[in-house]
Design a protein around this motif. Structure first.
Motif, PDB file in Angstrom:
ATOM      1  N   ALA A 293      -5.588   9.282  -8.729  1.00  0.00           N
ATOM      2  CA  ALA A 293      -6.357   8.285  -8.939  1.00  0.00           C
ATOM      3  C   ALA A 293      -6.472   7.535  -7.942  1.00  0.00           C
ATOM      4  O   ALA A 293      -5.421   7.666  -7.453  1.00  0.00           O
ATOM      5  N   SER A 294      -7.727   6.808  -7.505  1.00  0.00           N
ATOM      6  CA  SER A 294      -7.679   6.320  -5.753  1.00  0.00           C
ATOM      7  C   SER A 294      -6.213   5.792  -5.708  1.00  0.00           C
ATOM      8  O   SER A 294      -5.986   5.171  -4.535  1.00  0.00           O
ATOM      9  N   PHE A 295      -6.120   4.862  -6.463  1.00  0.00           N
ATOM     10  CA  PHE A 295      -5.312   3.600  -5.846  1.00  0.00           C
ATOM     11  C   PHE A 295      -3.861   4.188  -5.599  1.00  0.00           C
ATOM     12  O   PHE A 295      -3.251   3.696  -5.240  1.00  0.00           O
ATOM     13  N   LYS A 296      -3.471   5.266  -6.196  1.00  0.00           N
ATOM     14  CA  LYS A 296      -2.092   6.454  -5.709  1.00  0.00           C
ATOM     15  C   LYS A 296      -2.526   7.001  -4.273  1.00  0.00           C
ATOM     16  O   LYS A 296      -0.982   7.624  -4.343  1.00  0.00           O
ATOM     17  N   ILE A 297      -3.495   7.088  -3.795  1.00  0.00           N
ATOM     18  CA  ILE A 297      -3.963   8.135  -2.951  1.00  0.00           C
ATOM     19  C   ILE A 297      -3.269   7.651  -1.919  1.00  0.00           C
ATOM     20  O   ILE A 297      -3.628   6.103  -1.364  1.00  0.00           O
ATOM     21  N   PRO A 298      -2.602   8.087  -0.465  1.00  0.00           N
ATOM     22  CA  PRO A 298      -1.280   7.592  -0.063  1.00  0.00           C
ATOM     23  C   PRO A 298      -2.558   7.120   0.794  1.00  0.00           C
ATOM     24  O   PRO A 298      -3.674   7.730   1.220  1.00  0.00           O
ATOM     25  N   LYS A 299      -2.394   5.386   1.183  1.00  0.00           N
ATOM     26  CA  LYS A 299      -3.178   5.083   2.731  1.00  0.00           C
ATOM     27  C   LYS A 299      -2.698   5.396   4.034  1.00  0.00           C
ATOM     28  O   LYS A 299      -3.916   5.189   5.040  1.00  0.00           O
ATOM     29  N   ALA A 300      -1.708   6.445   4.396  1.00  0.00           N
ATOM     30  CA  ALA A 300      -1.460   6.380   5.840  1.00  0.00           C
ATOM     31  C   ALA A 300      -0.619   7.983   4.817  1.00  0.00           C
ATOM     32  O   ALA A 300       0.243   7.464   4.463  1.00  0.00           O
ATOM     33  N   PHE A 301      -0.464   8.724   5.729  1.00  0.00           N
ATOM     34  CA  PHE A 301       0.366  10.204   5.772  1.00  0.00           C
ATOM     35  C   PHE A 301       0.446  10.023   7.519  1.00  0.00           C
ATOM     36  O   PHE A 301       0.004  10.224   8.384  1.00  0.00           O
ATOM     37  N   HIS A 302       1.879  10.344   7.210  1.00  0.00           N
ATOM     38  CA  HIS A 302       2.829  10.447   8.730  1.00  0.00           C
ATOM     39  C   HIS A 302       3.832  11.672   8.868  1.00  0.00           C
ATOM     40  O   HIS A 302       4.277  12.135   7.689  1.00  0.00           O
ATOM     41  N   LEU A 303       3.153  12.427   9.630  1.00  0.00           N
ATOM     42  CA  LEU A 303       3.633  13.967   9.856  1.00  0.00           C
ATOM     43  C   LEU A 303       4.869  13.860  10.671  1.00  0.00           C
ATOM     44  O   LEU A 303       4.338  14.153  11.683  1.00  0.00           O
TER      45      LEU A 303
ATOM     46  N   ARG B 175       0.748  -1.258   0.231  1.00  0.00           N
ATOM     47  CA  ARG B 175       0.000   0.062  -0.033  1.00  0.00           C
ATOM     48  C   ARG B 175       1.147   1.217   0.313  1.00  0.00           C
ATOM     49  O   ARG B 175       2.209   1.491   0.341  1.00  0.00           O
ATOM     50  N   VAL B 176       0.531   1.987  -0.445  1.00  0.00           N
ATOM     51  CA  VAL B 176       1.157   3.623  -1.018  1.00  0.00           C
ATOM     52  C   VAL B 176       0.994   4.653   1.009  1.00  0.00           C
ATOM     53  O   VAL B 176       0.038   4.832   1.312  1.00  0.00           O
ATOM     54  N   GLU B 177       2.470   4.825   1.138  1.00  0.00           N
ATOM     55  CA  GLU B 177       2.179   5.730   2.235  1.00  0.00           C
ATOM     56  C   GLU B 177       3.110   6.763   2.057  1.00  0.00           C
ATOM     57  O   GLU B 177       3.994   6.556   1.710  1.00  0.00           O
ATOM     58  N   ALA B 178       2.278   7.424   2.659  1.00  0.00           N
ATOM     59  CA  ALA B 178       3.638   9.426   2.124  1.00  0.00           C
ATOM     60  C   ALA B 178       3.772   9.852   3.740  1.00  0.00           C
ATOM     61  O   ALA B 178       3.581   9.884   4.795  1.00  0.00           O
ATOM     62  N   HIS B 179       5.375  10.307   3.602  1.00  0.00           N
ATOM     63  CA  HIS B 179       5.841  10.989   5.462  1.00  0.00           C
ATOM     64  C   HIS B 179       5.882  12.343   5.032  1.00  0.00           C
ATOM     65  O   HIS B 179       6.650  12.163   3.944  1.00  0.00           O
ATOM     66  N   VAL B 180       5.338  13.046   5.215  1.00  0.00           N
ATOM     67  CA  VAL B 180       6.189  14.490   5.192  1.00  0.00           C
ATOM     68  C   VAL B 180       5.711  15.698   6.540  1.00  0.00           C
ATOM     69  O   VAL B 180       5.758  14.998   6.990  1.00  0.00           O
ATOM     70  N   ILE B 181       6.513  15.824   5.398  1.00  0.00           N
ATOM     71  CA  ILE B 181       7.260  17.805   6.720  1.00  0.00           C
ATOM     72  C   ILE B 181       6.213  18.516   6.406  1.00  0.00           C
ATOM     73  O   ILE B 181       6.441  18.962   4.925  1.00  0.00           O
ATOM     74  N   LEU B 182       5.574  19.972   7.310  1.00  0.00           N
ATOM     75  CA  LEU B 182       5.057  20.927   7.136  1.00  0.00           C
ATOM     76  C   LEU B 182       5.951  21.924   7.562  1.00  0.00           C
ATOM     77  O   LEU B 182       6.434  22.092   8.704  1.00  0.00           O
ATOM     78  N   ARG B 183       5.415  23.164   6.581  1.00  0.00           N
ATOM     79  CA  ARG B 183       6.369  24.879   6.832  1.00  0.00           C
ATOM     80  C   ARG B 183       6.561  24.856   8.208  1.00  0.00           C
ATOM     81  O   ARG B 183       6.898  25.484   9.185  1.00  0.00           O
ATOM     82  N   ALA B 184       4.672  24.543   8.791  1.00  0.00           N
ATOM     83  CA  ALA B 184       4.286  25.398  10.172  1.00  0.00           C
ATOM     84  C   ALA B 184       3.979  23.667  10.835  1.00  0.00           C
ATOM     85  O   ALA B 184       2.498  23.216  10.089  1.00  0.00           O
ATOM     86  N   PRO B 185       4.261  22.956  11.925  1.00  0.00           N
ATOM     87  CA  PRO B 185       3.293  21.930  12.735  1.00  0.00           C
ATOM     88  C   PRO B 185       1.843  22.593  12.749  1.00  0.00           C
ATOM     89  O   PRO B 185       1.219  23.728  13.070  1.00  0.00           O
ATOM     90  N   GLY B 186       1.014  21.900  12.967  1.00  0.00           N
ATOM     91  CA  GLY B 186      -0.195  21.415  12.878  1.00  0.00           C
ATOM     92  C   GLY B 186      -1.353  22.080  11.824  1.00  0.00           C
ATOM     93  O   GLY B 186      -2.205  22.538  11.784  1.00  0.00           O
ATOM     94  N   ALA B 187      -0.390  22.590  10.325  1.00  0.00           N
ATOM     95  CA  ALA B 187      -0.950  23.512   9.761  1.00  0.00           C
ATOM     96  C   ALA B 187      -1.854  22.221   8.965  1.00  0.00           C
ATOM     97  O   ALA B 187      -2.919  23.334   8.655  1.00  0.00           O
ATOM     98  N   VAL B 188      -2.046  21.452   8.318  1.00  0.00           N
ATOM     99  CA  VAL B 188      -2.776  20.710   8.013  1.00  0.00           C
ATOM    100  C   VAL B 188      -3.026  19.419   8.503  1.00  0.00           C
ATOM    101  O   VAL B 188      -2.033  18.919   9.556  1.00  0.00           O
ATOM    102  N   ASP B 189      -3.571  18.284   8.807  1.00  0.00           N
ATOM    103  CA  ASP B 189      -3.175  17.063   8.968  1.00  0.00           C
ATOM    104  C   ASP B 189      -4.101  15.925   7.538  1.00  0.00           C
ATOM    105  O   ASP B 189      -3.596  16.005   6.733  1.00  0.00           O
TER     106      ASP B 189
END
Length: 142
Positions: free
Chosen positions: A90-100, A61-75
């Protein structure tokens, strides 16, 4: 990559034992790059890394690890909505989990250690010498 062997004398032809594949098995290799480009277009995202994680049902499954400009800017929900609507994924490319996260594991040259993101060496951090079979403080024999 392929795992092959041959006779030491060179008489037998090259034999293919298995094919190793690091990406999601049902998807093209460019999925990670596509999803990363979409995430980096989001104004709150500084850096993103996308990896395939083991999944019992789909293989990976696809998972994304993301660094934000400001903590809590988005969820995670806002990032998923962005990928779906503004990113046009496409729906199969959207990460199933986002790790901030605060930082992504990199080596001395700045290269991203995706293996650490997949869970290998997560606790110990990146150690290039370990992957070469060297002790922590040992010098190579060459």
């Amino acid at each position: 990559s392929d795992v092959c062997s041959s006779d030491l004398r060179g008489f037998d032809p090259l034999r293919l034992h298995q094919t190793r594949f690091e990406g999601p098995p049902r998807r093209p290799l460019s999925i990670s790059a596509q999803v990363e480009r979409v995430l980096l277009r989001h104004p709150a995202v500084v850096q993103a890394a996308v990896v395939g994680m083991a999944d019992e049902r789909w293989g990976q499954r696809v998972e994304a690890h993301v660094i934000l400009r400001a903590p809590g800017a988005v969820d995670a929900t806002a990032l998923e909505t962005y990928c779906r609507s503004d990113g046009g994924l496409a729906s199969f490319k959207i990460p199933k989990a986002f790790h901030l996260v605060d930082r992504l594991p990199t080596g001395p040259t700045g290269k991203l250690y995706r293996r650490a993101l997949r869970g290998d060496d997560r606790d110990s951090g990146p150690n290039p010498q370990a992957s070469m079979g060297l002790a922590e403080n040992a010098a190579p024999d060459c």
